[in-house]
Every structure is written in C-alpha cells, then in structure tokens.
Design a protein around this motif. Structure first.
Motif, PDB file in Angstrom:
ATOM      1  N   HIS A 134     -25.614   9.406   2.170  1.00 38.47           N
ATOM      2  CA  HIS A 134     -24.468   8.659   2.685  1.00 38.47           C
ATOM      3  C   HIS A 134     -24.309   7.335   1.932  1.00 38.47           C
ATOM      4  O   HIS A 134     -23.199   6.905   1.638  1.00 38.47           O
ATOM      5  N   ILE A 135     -25.453   6.700   1.636  1.00 36.35           N
ATOM      6  CA  ILE A 135     -25.357   5.402   0.956  1.00 36.35           C
ATOM      7  C   ILE A 135     -25.931   5.420  -0.451  1.00 36.35           C
ATOM      8  O   ILE A 135     -25.932   4.398  -1.135  1.00 36.35           O
ATOM      9  N   SER A 185     -29.849   1.225  10.194  1.00 36.17           N
ATOM     10  CA  SER A 185     -29.270   2.238  11.078  1.00 36.17           C
ATOM     11  C   SER A 185     -27.772   2.009  11.215  1.00 36.17           C
ATOM     12  O   SER A 185     -27.041   2.890  11.647  1.00 36.17           O
ATOM     13  N   GLN A 186     -27.316   0.838  10.839  1.00 33.58           N
ATOM     14  CA  GLN A 186     -25.895   0.537  11.006  1.00 33.58           C
ATOM     15  C   GLN A 186     -25.348  -0.211   9.810  1.00 33.58           C
ATOM     16  O   GLN A 186     -26.039  -1.045   9.223  1.00 33.58           O
ATOM     17  N   GLY A 187     -24.097   0.083   9.509  1.00 31.11           N
ATOM     18  CA  GLY A 187     -23.410  -0.689   8.489  1.00 31.11           C
ATOM     19  C   GLY A 187     -22.205  -1.375   9.106  1.00 31.11           C
ATOM     20  O   GLY A 187     -21.899  -1.174  10.277  1.00 31.11           O
ATOM     21  N   THR A 188     -21.531  -2.175   8.276  1.00 34.92           N
ATOM     22  CA  THR A 188     -20.310  -2.830   8.757  1.00 34.92           C
ATOM     23  C   THR A 188     -19.126  -2.222   8.017  1.00 34.92           C
ATOM     24  O   THR A 188     -19.088  -2.236   6.784  1.00 34.92           O
ATOM     25  N   GLY A 189     -18.192  -1.684   8.773  1.00 36.10           N
ATOM     26  CA  GLY A 189     -17.040  -1.022   8.152  1.00 36.10           C
ATOM     27  C   GLY A 189     -16.029  -2.023   7.616  1.00 36.10           C
ATOM     28  O   GLY A 189     -15.677  -2.979   8.304  1.00 36.10           O
ATOM     29  N   ARG A 211     -30.103  -6.159  -3.171  1.00 34.88           N
ATOM     30  CA  ARG A 211     -29.167  -5.041  -3.278  1.00 34.88           C
ATOM     31  C   ARG A 211     -28.410  -4.759  -1.978  1.00 34.88           C
ATOM     32  O   ARG A 211     -29.014  -4.630  -0.926  1.00 34.88           O
ATOM     33  N   ALA A 212     -27.113  -4.629  -2.114  1.00 33.15           N
ATOM     34  CA  ALA A 212     -26.294  -4.159  -0.989  1.00 33.15           C
ATOM     35  C   ALA A 212     -25.793  -2.773  -1.327  1.00 33.15           C
ATOM     36  O   ALA A 212     -25.798  -2.362  -2.498  1.00 33.15           O
ATOM     37  N   ARG A 213     -25.368  -2.049  -0.307  1.00 32.21           N
ATOM     38  CA  ARG A 213     -24.902  -0.677  -0.501  1.00 32.21           C
ATOM     39  C   ARG A 213     -23.582  -0.471   0.206  1.00 32.21           C
ATOM     40  O   ARG A 213     -23.387  -0.962   1.316  1.00 32.21           O
ATOM     41  N   LEU A 214     -22.717   0.276  -0.455  1.00 30.09           N
ATOM     42  CA  LEU A 214     -21.398   0.573   0.112  1.00 30.09           C
ATOM     43  C   LEU A 214     -21.276   2.082   0.246  1.00 30.09           C
ATOM     44  O   LEU A 214     -21.416   2.817  -0.743  1.00 30.09           O
ATOM     45  N   SER A 215     -21.026   2.565   1.463  1.00 31.10           N
ATOM     46  CA  SER A 215     -20.904   4.014   1.656  1.00 31.10           C
ATOM     47  C   SER A 215     -19.506   4.473   1.242  1.00 31.10           C
ATOM     48  O   SER A 215     -18.575   3.664   1.107  1.00 31.10           O
ATOM     49  N   ALA A 216     -19.372   5.789   1.081  1.00 35.46           N
ATOM     50  CA  ALA A 216     -18.109   6.334   0.585  1.00 35.46           C
ATOM     51  C   ALA A 216     -16.954   6.073   1.555  1.00 35.46           C
ATOM     52  O   ALA A 216     -15.786   6.056   1.162  1.00 35.46           O
ATOM     53  N   ASP A 217     -17.293   5.844   2.835  1.00 30.61           N
ATOM     54  CA  ASP A 217     -16.230   5.537   3.798  1.00 30.61           C
ATOM     55  C   ASP A 217     -16.132   4.045   4.095  1.00 30.61           C
ATOM     56  O   ASP A 217     -15.563   3.638   5.114  1.00 30.61           O
ATOM     57  N   GLY A 218     -16.724   3.225   3.216  1.00 33.48           N
ATOM     58  CA  GLY A 218     -16.445   1.795   3.284  1.00 33.48           C
ATOM     59  C   GLY A 218     -17.318   0.973   4.212  1.00 33.48           C
ATOM     60  O   GLY A 218     -16.908  -0.097   4.644  1.00 33.48           O
ATOM     61  N   HIS A 219     -18.535   1.460   4.497  1.00 31.80           N
ATOM     62  CA  HIS A 219     -19.464   0.634   5.275  1.00 31.80           C
ATOM     63  C   HIS A 219     -20.429  -0.083   4.337  1.00 31.80           C
ATOM     64  O   HIS A 219     -20.931   0.516   3.384  1.00 31.80           O
ATOM     65  N   VAL A 220     -20.701  -1.341   4.640  1.00 28.73           N
ATOM     66  CA  VAL A 220     -21.684  -2.095   3.871  1.00 28.73           C
ATOM     67  C   VAL A 220     -23.017  -2.033   4.607  1.00 28.73           C
ATOM     68  O   VAL A 220     -23.085  -2.290   5.805  1.00 28.73           O
ATOM     69  N   ILE A 241     -22.128 -10.950   6.427  1.00 26.71           N
ATOM     70  CA  ILE A 241     -23.111  -9.855   6.559  1.00 26.71           C
ATOM     71  C   ILE A 241     -24.387 -10.233   5.801  1.00 26.71           C
ATOM     72  O   ILE A 241     -25.499 -10.099   6.282  1.00 26.71           O
ATOM     73  N   TRP A 242     -24.190 -10.724   4.567  1.00 31.91           N
ATOM     74  CA  TRP A 242     -25.361 -10.993   3.722  1.00 31.91           C
ATOM     75  C   TRP A 242     -26.160 -12.188   4.240  1.00 31.91           C
ATOM     76  O   TRP A 242     -27.393 -12.156   4.264  1.00 31.91           O
ATOM     77  N   THR A 243     -25.505 -13.213   4.687  1.00 26.63           N
ATOM     78  CA  THR A 243     -26.254 -14.409   5.115  1.00 26.63           C
ATOM     79  C   THR A 243     -27.102 -14.137   6.356  1.00 26.63           C
ATOM     80  O   THR A 243     -28.116 -14.791   6.564  1.00 26.63           O
ATOM     81  N   GLN A 244     -26.713 -13.133   7.140  1.00 23.63           N
ATOM     82  CA  GLN A 244     -27.510 -12.822   8.340  1.00 23.63           C
ATOM     83  C   GLN A 244     -28.616 -11.804   8.062  1.00 23.63           C
ATOM     84  O   GLN A 244     -29.358 -11.420   8.958  1.00 23.63           O
ATOM     85  N   ARG A 245     -28.718 -11.352   6.837  1.00 21.27           N
ATOM     86  CA  ARG A 245     -29.626 -10.233   6.524  1.00 21.27           C
ATOM     87  C   ARG A 245     -31.101 -10.632   6.662  1.00 21.27           C
ATOM     88  O   ARG A 245     -31.544 -11.632   6.083  1.00 21.27           O
ATOM     89  N   THR A 246     -31.844  -9.809   7.403  1.00 25.13           N
ATOM     90  CA  THR A 246     -33.285 -10.056   7.548  1.00 25.13           C
ATOM     91  C   THR A 246     -34.098  -8.797   7.219  1.00 25.13           C
ATOM     92  O   THR A 246     -35.297  -8.757   7.450  1.00 25.13           O
ATOM     93  N   ASP A 247     -33.456  -7.758   6.668  1.00 22.24           N
ATOM     94  CA  ASP A 247     -34.134  -6.464   6.449  1.00 22.24           C
ATOM     95  C   ASP A 247     -35.359  -6.597   5.549  1.00 22.24           C
ATOM     96  O   ASP A 247     -35.308  -7.243   4.509  1.00 22.24           O
ATOM     97  N   ARG A 248     -36.425  -5.936   5.957  1.00 17.00           N
ATOM     98  CA  ARG A 248     -37.617  -5.774   5.109  1.00 17.00           C
ATOM     99  C   ARG A 248     -38.408  -4.555   5.612  1.00 17.00           C
ATOM    100  O   ARG A 248     -39.619  -4.595   5.816  1.00 17.00           O
ATOM    101  N   TYR A 249     -37.653  -3.468   5.778  1.00 10.84           N
ATOM    102  CA  TYR A 249     -38.207  -2.259   6.389  1.00 10.84           C
ATOM    103  C   TYR A 249     -39.506  -1.792   5.721  1.00 10.84           C
ATOM    104  O   TYR A 249     -40.493  -1.493   6.386  1.00 10.84           O
TER     105      TYR A 249
END
Ligand code: SAM
Ligand code: SF4
Ligand code: SF4
Length: 346
Positions: free
Chosen positions: A343-344, A289-293, A273-282, A314-322
C-alpha cells in the motif's frame, strides 16, 4: 496562491529528524504475489484494489511532491505495488524531475516490465533504479514471488536497465531463513564484478498478513560473515547521512554489497522518509497504522499553501521509531493493525 518556487522551509519532526525523502506509491496492484508482501490467498482474483478514481492523478502526485519539496524533500522514489503497471508512468517521472528542489528521482520495481519501459524512463529523466530479486534459483524464486514471473524475466529487466544507462543498479533481496537464505551467496557471486550493488534486506514484520516470525530473519551480520568468508569485505562510509544500507566493498575490487538491518540494527534515529500511498495518504513510518489523507482535501479545493501546512503539521508531530521499539513490544502490540507494504511501497 501557489507555493513560491524558491521557498524551502525545512521541516523537523518531534525527535529532530528532518524531512528529506518521499516514497510515492503509484499503484496498489502487483503482478507478483510475494508471500512476505502480498500473499496470494489474501490478494486473490476477486480482491478489490483501488478504483481508478481513488488513485491520485499524476497532477495530484506532483502537487503533493511539490509541497514536500517546499519542506526540504530532495529525493523521490516511485514504488508500489508494482509501479510499472501504472499506465504512462514515464510521464510522471518527467513531471517529478522538473520540480524545483528535487535532485533525485528513483524507481523500485520487480523488473519484469523493464524490457518494455526502461529506456522510456531513462529518457524521461529517471536517475536511479532498484530491482528486487530474491534468488537466482528458479524454484526458490517461485516461492519468494508467489509463483509469478521468473528469474529470466528479471535478469532480462536488469539487462534492459543497463542498456538504458540506469547504472549502477541496486538489486534488493529479502532473505528468509529456510526459504532463500541458502541462495544468498549465489546472488552475491552472480553480481560480483558486475558494477551492480546487491543489498540484502532483513525480513521485516510489515503489515499484518505475512505471518512474520523472528526466527525467519537472517541477520545482516550472519550474511555479511558468510559472504566475507568467500569474498573478504571492508566497510565503506555512508554515501549520505541517513543512508539505510551498511555498505561494504569487496577487498579484491569486485565492487560493493549492502545490508539493510531494519530488524537487528534499526536506523529510526536517522529516518528522514515520508511515504505517500496511491490513494493520497501520507504515512510517517513503514509500520504506521494510520495515514493522513490529502486527496479529498485537494479535490475539495485546498490550496498549495494549505497542502504544505498540513504536511508540515504531520511531520512536526512525528514520533515514530517502531523498529527501535520492536524488541520491547508484546506480540499483541506488535501485531496491532499496521498498514500493508504494497500500500505504501516499502
Ligand atoms: N514491487 C516492487 C518491488 O518489489 O521492487 C516495489 C514495491 S516492494 C513493496 C518494495 C520493496 O519492499 C521490495 O524490494 C521488497 O522486496 C521489499 N519488501 C516487501 N515486503 C517486505 C518485507 N516483509 N520485509 C522486507 N522487505 C520487504
Ligand atoms: Fe509485488 Fe513488490 Fe510486494 Fe513482491 S514485494 S508482491 S513484487 S509489491
Ligand atoms: Fe523510519 Fe519507521 Fe523504519 Fe524507524 S521503523 S526507520 S521510523 S520507517
């Protein structure tokens, strides 16, 4: 040049997880102040929400969603804040439905505006709806929602969604120990036999302002055992790979109930799953803690291909597993600045 309608290049992240769904937050505003999400003391009447010019337009959202579809996304969920506060939202539903490759468009809402909007959204092609309802006890509901709205309004919203044919409805309930856990069985009982699916969500440490404490989390296992003692349960298979809820059927045919165990049984391994904020950050994780605008690049003339390449990068570099790492984190690392859920969009 536009992205070819038929070109889909599935994206995989650094841990081999493919990109399959996108949550789109259409507003950071909400008519509730659930303390676990938007506590009223922080989101007070002078709080500065995003300005209209900072929000993505529907056309911009559709461009981004189309780029995601070109990378394998087939499911979209509209959320917020409270998404039904966004003017003309049904138009967006229709626009998203017409994107090549998008098979499913869903909405998560607190429900109170559904009597006005459910039919309009169903007509526009909304396929599924999730309505949040943390308790049927009015006093407890008030505590969970920050004193806004009431149980009757949400139940009326559920009826409106039923009447509009948006069934089966998923009912999301966040459970906090000592706050609403004593009313969880009441929720299960109320929707038993209704055809709707209650999903109990473990209280999560999203954001930085809900003062989350682990001892407030009621594990899915504890809740499942309590419900099983009243209505015996039997496990069901996943509907699809990466489904976040563990599904159970009531053995005597009363329907289905689900448990989302983000804290006690994290599902990062299957997180697509990816998330897009209302102001256009992925964002690539609920706990990022950070998105990409993307908004400013789009407004500066980025092409559809450039947009798609940025998202693929963005997706290919993803390593999140919080959630899998949470247990081993120090308190300081855990409370390091995280994006807020409103926000997201959860
Ligand atoms: N306002 C809409 C609603 O409440 O359904 C949509 C946005 S809300 C952020 C999406 C979902 O996130 C809701 O079901 C809400 O209960 C859940 N949520 C928010 N904060 C949470 C937390 N700290 N832990 C678990 N779930 C949370
Ligand atoms: Fe609003 Fe939903 Fe957050 Fe509650 S959970 S404050 S309804 S966005
Ligand atoms: Fe996905 Fe992040 Fe949640 Fe893990 S913690 S399931 S990576 S959103």
């Amino acid at each position: 040049m536009d992205v070819e309608r038929t070109t889909v290049t599935p994206a995989q992240d650094a841990l081999g997880r493919r990109l399959h769904d996108l949550r789109i937050s259409v507003t950071d505003k909400c008519n509730f102040r659930c303390p676990y999400c938007m506590p009223a003391d922080r989101f007070h009447e002078n709080y500065e929400f995003l300005k209209r010019s900072e929000l993505l337009s529907f056309e911009e959202i559709v461009r981004i969603a189309r780029a995601f579809a070109g990378l394998g996304v087939a499911k979209l969920r509209i959320t917020g804040g409270e998404p039904l506060l966004r003017k003309g939202l049904a138009d967006l539903v229709g626009m998203l439905r017409s994107i090549d490759g998008i098979e499913d468009v869903a909405l998560t809402t607190n429900g109170v505006l559904l009597p006005e909007y459910a039919q309009m959204h169903a007509n526009a092609g909304l396929q599924r709806i999730t309505i949040s309802l943390d308790s049927l006890d009015e006093e407890v509901f008030q505590v969970m929602s920050g004193g806004r709205g009431n149980v009757r309004e949400v139940l009326d919203g559920i009826v409106a969604a039923e009447d509009a044919g948006l069934t089966p409805i998923k009912i999301n309930a966040v459970i906090r120990r000592g706050v609403n856990d004593h009313t969880a069985i009441g929720l299960a009982n109320h929707f038993y036999g209704s055809g709707h699916i209650v999903r109990f969500i473990e209280y999560m440490d999203v954001g930085n302002c809900n003062e989350w404490r682990k001892d407030e989390v009621v594990s899915s296992r504890e809740l499942r055992d309590a419900i099983h003692a009243v209505h015996p349960l039997t496990p069901l298979d996943q509907n699809y790979a990466g489904e976040v809820a563990m599904r159970y059927a009531y053995e005597d045919g009363g329907g289905e109930v689900g448990f989302i165990s983000s804290v006690t049984a994290p599902f990062c391994g299957g997180c697509t799953r990816a998330r897009l904020s209302a102001d256009g950050h992925v964002f690539t994780c609920l706990f990022a803690s950070q998105g990409t605008g993307l908004r400013d690049a789009m407004r500066d003339g980025a092409s559809d291909i450039e947009l798609r390449d940025t998202i693929a990068g963005i997706w290919t570099q993803r390593t999140d597993r919080y959630s899998e790492e949470r247990a081993g984190m120090t308190e300081a690392a855990r409370t390091n600045h995280k994006v807020e859920m409103y926000h997201i969009g959860g």
